[in-house]
Design an enzyme around this catalytic site. Structure first.
Site, mmCIF file in Angstrom:
data_model
loop_
_atom_site.group_PDB
_atom_site.id
_atom_site.type_symbol
_atom_site.label_atom_id
_atom_site.label_comp_id
_atom_site.label_asym_id
_atom_site.label_seq_id
_atom_site.Cartn_x
_atom_site.Cartn_y
_atom_site.Cartn_z
ATOM 1 N N CYS A 2 0.841 -1.192 0.000
ATOM 2 C CA CYS A 2 0.000 0.000 0.000
ATOM 3 C C CYS A 2 0.880 1.248 0.000
ATOM 4 C CB CYS A 2 -0.910 0.013 1.218
ATOM 5 S SG CYS A 2 -1.852 -1.498 1.464
ATOM 6 N N ARG A 27 3.626 0.443 -6.737
ATOM 7 C CA ARG A 27 3.655 -0.493 -5.619
ATOM 8 C C ARG A 27 2.542 -1.524 -5.711
ATOM 9 N NH1 ARG A 27 6.697 1.751 -1.250
ATOM 10 N NH2 ARG A 27 5.481 0.623 0.295
ATOM 11 N N TRP A 75 -3.801 -2.091 -1.149
ATOM 12 C CA TRP A 75 -3.695 -3.438 -1.724
ATOM 13 C C TRP A 75 -4.398 -4.371 -0.751
ATOM 14 C CZ3 TRP A 75 -1.274 -8.192 -0.573
ATOM 15 C CH2 TRP A 75 -1.087 -9.049 -1.653
ATOM 16 N N ASN A 100 -0.544 1.196 6.467
ATOM 17 C CA ASN A 100 0.069 0.085 5.736
ATOM 18 C C ASN A 100 0.451 -0.988 6.741
ATOM 19 O OD1 ASN A 100 -0.096 1.642 3.458
ATOM 20 N ND2 ASN A 100 2.100 1.956 3.227
ATOM 21 N N GLY A 101 0.407 -2.251 6.313
ATOM 22 C CA GLY A 101 0.788 -3.342 7.195
ATOM 23 C C GLY A 101 -0.402 -4.205 7.562
ATOM 24 N N GLU A 484 13.075 -17.709 -13.454
ATOM 25 C CA GLU A 484 12.774 -16.285 -13.554
ATOM 26 C C GLU A 484 11.991 -15.983 -14.829
ATOM 27 O OE1 GLU A 484 12.757 -12.147 -12.758
ATOM 28 O OE2 GLU A 484 12.879 -13.949 -11.517
ATOM 29 N N LYS A 488 8.269 -14.266 -14.906
ATOM 30 C CA LYS A 488 7.936 -13.059 -15.653
ATOM 31 C C LYS A 488 6.715 -13.281 -16.544
ATOM 32 C CE LYS A 488 10.659 -10.312 -13.938
ATOM 33 N NZ LYS A 488 10.324 -11.078 -12.741
ATOM 34 N N GLU A 491 3.599 -13.479 -14.372
ATOM 35 C CA GLU A 491 3.305 -12.217 -13.680
ATOM 36 C C GLU A 491 2.553 -11.241 -14.571
ATOM 37 O OE1 GLU A 491 6.568 -10.898 -10.403
ATOM 38 O OE2 GLU A 491 7.326 -11.071 -12.448
ATOM 39 N N HIS A 507 10.777 -37.217 -15.313
ATOM 40 C CA HIS A 507 10.247 -37.599 -14.006
ATOM 41 C C HIS A 507 8.867 -36.995 -13.749
ATOM 42 C CE1 HIS A 507 13.940 -39.581 -12.917
ATOM 43 N NE2 HIS A 507 14.629 -38.503 -13.263
ATOM 44 N N LYS A 606 4.629 -4.085 -5.797
ATOM 45 C CA LYS A 606 6.064 -3.963 -6.021
ATOM 46 C C LYS A 606 6.853 -4.222 -4.748
ATOM 47 C CE LYS A 606 9.726 -2.878 -8.432
ATOM 48 N NZ LYS A 606 10.200 -3.811 -9.466
#
Length: 611
Positions: A2, A27, A75, A100-101, A484, A488, A491, A507, A606
C-alpha cells in the site's frame, strides 16, 4: 505494498497528495482515497476502487481542499476491494487514519471494541486502529498521546498517518515493520511510504526507524523512539531526481527498465573492480576482515531476488569453492536452524523493505552468524540500515512491478561478492578472479547485444498469445534463469508457466507436453549443453513446440517445431545474466499482445511489506 502520502503546509495540499499517489502506483493497489481538513475544521473524504485516475475524476466532481491531509492506495488484505474498505478510515467525521501493514490481533480488538460500543463499517483490520486511537482520545489524550497510547496495543506491522479536526496543525506518524519517511520542507512537512512520492516537493528526508512516532507541525518535527524518548534522526538529501520515475519514450516502464540494463550494470560495477580484482572495500570498511573468516554462505530472499540467490549458489560453490545455502525468507523464519560455523548471512531485496526478508535478518541475529550483508537498491532502506555490510545495486528507480534491471544488477552484485569473498577467504586464486572481473567488464556490451534480439523475440511472442501454459527449461545455473523467465511470463501475461531442470522432464513434466504446450529453453555453450540437447529431443519426440535461446556454437538445427533464437556467445560466468534479457523481452511482448496491464499486473505489489 500500500502507499501512504500526507502533507501539512501553508499551501493547499490536495494536488500534492494526488500526485504522490500517482508516484506510488507502481507499488500495486486496488483502491485509493484522500482525506483533508478544510479551513472550517471539517474532515472531507473521497474514496474509490480502481486507479488513482478514477480518484482524480471523483475529486473533480467532489472537490476537497485543505492545508492538512492524508491519502492512500490500498492493496487488499482484509476485505475485498471496495469503497467501504478503501482508506482513509475515519471516526465520527473527526479522526482519519491511513495504514500500511497488518494488525495481527485485529479480531480480538474488534470484539473488545464492539463490546465498548464501536460500530464497524469495513472489513479491514485498519478500522481497529482508528477505534483504538479514539478510545484514548475519549480518555482525554491529545492526538499525539492517543497514538502513542494505542500503538503498544497493536500486534503486527504498521505505518500510520493520523489527523484530527481538533488539531488542524498536527500530523502524527508512526512505523513498525512497514516503511515511512518524512519529507522536510520550508514551513511544510510531508510523509510517504517512500521518497518517490515526494520528489516533486522535496529532496530532504527523515527515515523513521522501527518503533518511531513523529509529531509533525509545519515548522517542526519531533520524533520519539519505541521507548518513548525524544530522539534526533538525520535529515538526508536524496540523490534521486523527480524525472527518474518518468517513462520517457517507452510505452511501459518495464520496457524502459529492460533497456536500461547495460547502463545499470555498468553503474553497479563502477568503482568496484580494478583491472583484475574486485575491490573488497566496496562492501564496507570491515569487509576484508569479516570475509577472511567466512567458510559458509546463507542467502535469504523472496521472489525474483530468491532466483538471483539460486544462481549465486552455483557461483559460490563452483567458482569460489564456498558452501552456499539459499532459502525463501518466509520459510527461513519458521524452522529450527543449524548454523555452520563462520557463516555469512546474505539478504537480497530490491526495496530493502520486504517484510519476510527483514524478519529473517532479525531472526538471524539470534542464531550466531558471523555477520550480515545486504544486497539492495535503496540506500535508506531498513535492510541496509540493519545489516553489517552492504552493496548497493545502483539500478535506479524500478517502477514496473515485474522486476528486470533489479534482478540483473543483483546478479552482478552477487558475482562481485563471489570474487571478493573467494579471494579474502583464500578459496579463489588470482587467475579465477581475473577471469571473473574480465567477464563482468564484458557484460554491458553482451547485454546490448541481447537487446538487439528484440524484433525477433517480438515476432516470436505472437505464438504464445493463444496459449494457456508454458514450460521453461534450463540446466545448472540456467535453471534459476528459466525459473525467472517463467515467473515473468505468469506475472504480466497471466499465462500459467513453470520451470524445471531439463533433466527432470522424464520424471513427470513430459506428461504435459503436446503441440499446444510451448517449451522455452536456454542453451549456452557450457559443459551441460549436450545433456540439454538430449532433453530437448525428449520434447520433440512427444510433439512439443520448442523455442530455444542458444549460443551459435551449440549445434542445434531449426526445423519442424524447433525455433532457434541465437544469443551472442558470452563467458559461462555471465551467461545467466545475458540469457535473462531475451526471456524478459518475450514476457513483455506476449503481455503487450494479450493486452494486460504490464507495469501494474493484477493482484501484485512492487514492495511486499506484509507477510
Amino acid at each position: 505494498m500500500c502507499g501512504i502520502v500526507g502533507a501539512l503546509s501553508e499551501r493547499e495540499v490536495s494536488r500534492i497528495l494526488l500526485e504522490g499517489l500517482r508516484r506510488l502506483e507502481y507499488r500495486g493497489y486496488d483502491s485509493a482515497g484522500v482525506a483533508l481538513i478544510d479551513d472550517q475544521r471539517r474532515l472531507q473524504r473521497v474514496r474509490t476502487t480502481g486507479k488513482v485516475e478514477q480518484l482524480a475524476r471523483r475529486l473533480e466532481e467532489e472537490p476537497v481542499a485543505g492545508h492538512l491531509g492524508i491519502a492512500h492506495t490500498r492493496w487488499a488484505t482484509h476485505g475485498a476491494p471496495s469503497d467501504a474498505n478503501a482508506h482513509p478510515h475515519t471516526y465520527n467525521d473527526q479522526l482519519a487514519v491511513v495504514h500500511n501493514g497488518i494488525i495481527e490481533n485485529y479480531e480480538s480488538l474488534r470484539r473488545e471494541q464492539r463490546a465498548a460500543g464501536f460500530d464497524f463499517r469495513s472489513e479491514t483490520d485498519t478500522e481497529v486502529v482508528v477505534h483504538q486511537i479514539q478510545r484514548h482520545l475519549d480518555a482525554g489524550e491529545d492526538l499525539l498521546g492517543a497514538v502513542r497510547a494505542a500503538i503498544p496495543e497493536l500486534e503486527g506491522a504498521y505505518a500510520l498517518g493520523v489527523i484530527h479536526t481538533a488539531e488542524p496543525q498536527r500530523l502524527v506518524a508512526a512505523r513498525l515493520g512497514s516503511p515511512l519517511v518524512i519529507g522536510v520542507g520550508f514551513e511544510e512537512h510531508f510523509i510517504a511510504s517512500d521518497v518517490f512520492a515526494l520528489l516533486p516537493v522535496t529532496q530532504r528526508f527523515i527515515f523513521l526507524e522501527e518503533g518511531d512516532v513523529a509529531d509533525i507541525r509545519r515548522d517542526s518535527v519531533t520524533i520519539y523512539d519505541q521507548n518513548g524518548n525524544e530522539v534526533e534522526r538525520l535529515v538526508r538529501q536524496s540523490e534521486v531526481s523527480a524525472e527518474a520515475a518518468d517513462r520517457g519514450r517507452y510505452r511501459h516502464f518495464m520496457l524502459k527498465e529492460i533497456h536500461e540494463q547495460p547502463r545499470a550494470v555498468a553503474e553497479t560495477l563502477e568503482g568496484r573492480v580494478s583491472d583484475h580484482k574486485v575491490l573488497t572495500g566496496a562492501f564496507g570498511p570491515e569487509a576484508a576482515a569479516i570475509f577472511a573468516g567466512v567458510r559458509n554462505v546463507q542467502i535469504v530472499a523472496c521472489g525474483t531476488s530468491w532466483h538471483a540467490g539460486q544462481v549465486a549458489r552455483y557461483w559460490f560453490e563452483g567458482v569460489a569453492g564456498l558452501p552456499c545455502q539459499v532459502e525463501v525468507a518466509s520459510e527461513f523464519r519458521y524452522r529450527r536452524h543449524v548454523v555452520p560455523p563462520d557463516s555469512l548471512f546474505v539478504t537480497i531485496s530490491q526495496s530493502g523493505e520486504t517484510a519476510d526478508t527483514l524478519a529473517a535478518l532479525r531472526e538471524a541475529r539470534k542464531l550466531g552468524y558471523t555477520a550480515s550483508l545486504a544486497i539492495c537498491n535503496v540506500p535508506e532502506s531498513s535492510l541496509v540500515r540493519e545489516s553489517d555490510l552492504t552493496l548497493m545495486t545502483r539500478a535506479g528507480p524500478e517502477i514496473g512491478v515485474a522486476s528486470t534491471k533489479a534482478f540483473t544488477t543483483q546478479l552482478v552484485a552477487l558475482l562481485l561478492l563471489v570474487g571478493a569473498l573467494g579471494r579474502e577467504a583464500g578459496t579463489l586464486d588470482e587467475a579465477g578472479e581475473r577471469r571473473l572481473v574480465q567477464a563482468l567488464r564484458e557484460l554491458p556490451g553482451a547485454l546490448e547485444q541481447a537487446l538487439g534480439l528484440e524484433s525477433e523475440v517480438e515476432a516470436l511472442a505472437e505464438r504464445f498469445v493463444d496459449k494457456h501454459h508454458a514450460l521453461f527449461l534450463g540446466r545448472g545455473a540456467q535453471y534459476p534463469v528459466a525459473m525467472e523467465g517463467a515467473l515473468k511470463l505468469k506475472e504480466i501475461s497471466y499465462i500459467h508457466a513453470e520451470a524445471y531442470p531439463a533433466g527432470e522432464l522424464k520424471h513427470g513434466p513430459l506428461a504435459l507436453v503436446d503441440s499446444e504446450m510451448p517449451v522455452v529453453a536456454v542453451a549456452p555453450n557450457d559443459e551441460l549443453v549436450d545433456k540439454l540437447k538430449s532433453n530437448l529431443q525428449e520434447v520433440r519426440a512427444r510433439g512439443g513446440m520448442l523455442y530455444v535461446f542458444a549460443d551459435p556454437r551449440v549445434a542445434i538445427e531449426p526445423g519442424e517445431g524447433y525455433t532457434i533464437v541465437p544469443v551472442a556467445s558470452a563467458d559461462e560466468l555471465i551467461a545467466p545474466i545475458v540469457y535473462t534479457v531475451p526471456l524478459q523481452l518475450l514476457s513483455y511482448h506476449v503481455a503487450v499482445l494479450i493486452g494486460t496491464d504490464v507495469d501494474q499486473p493484477r493482484n501484485l505489489a512492487k514492495s511486499v511489506t506484509v507477510e
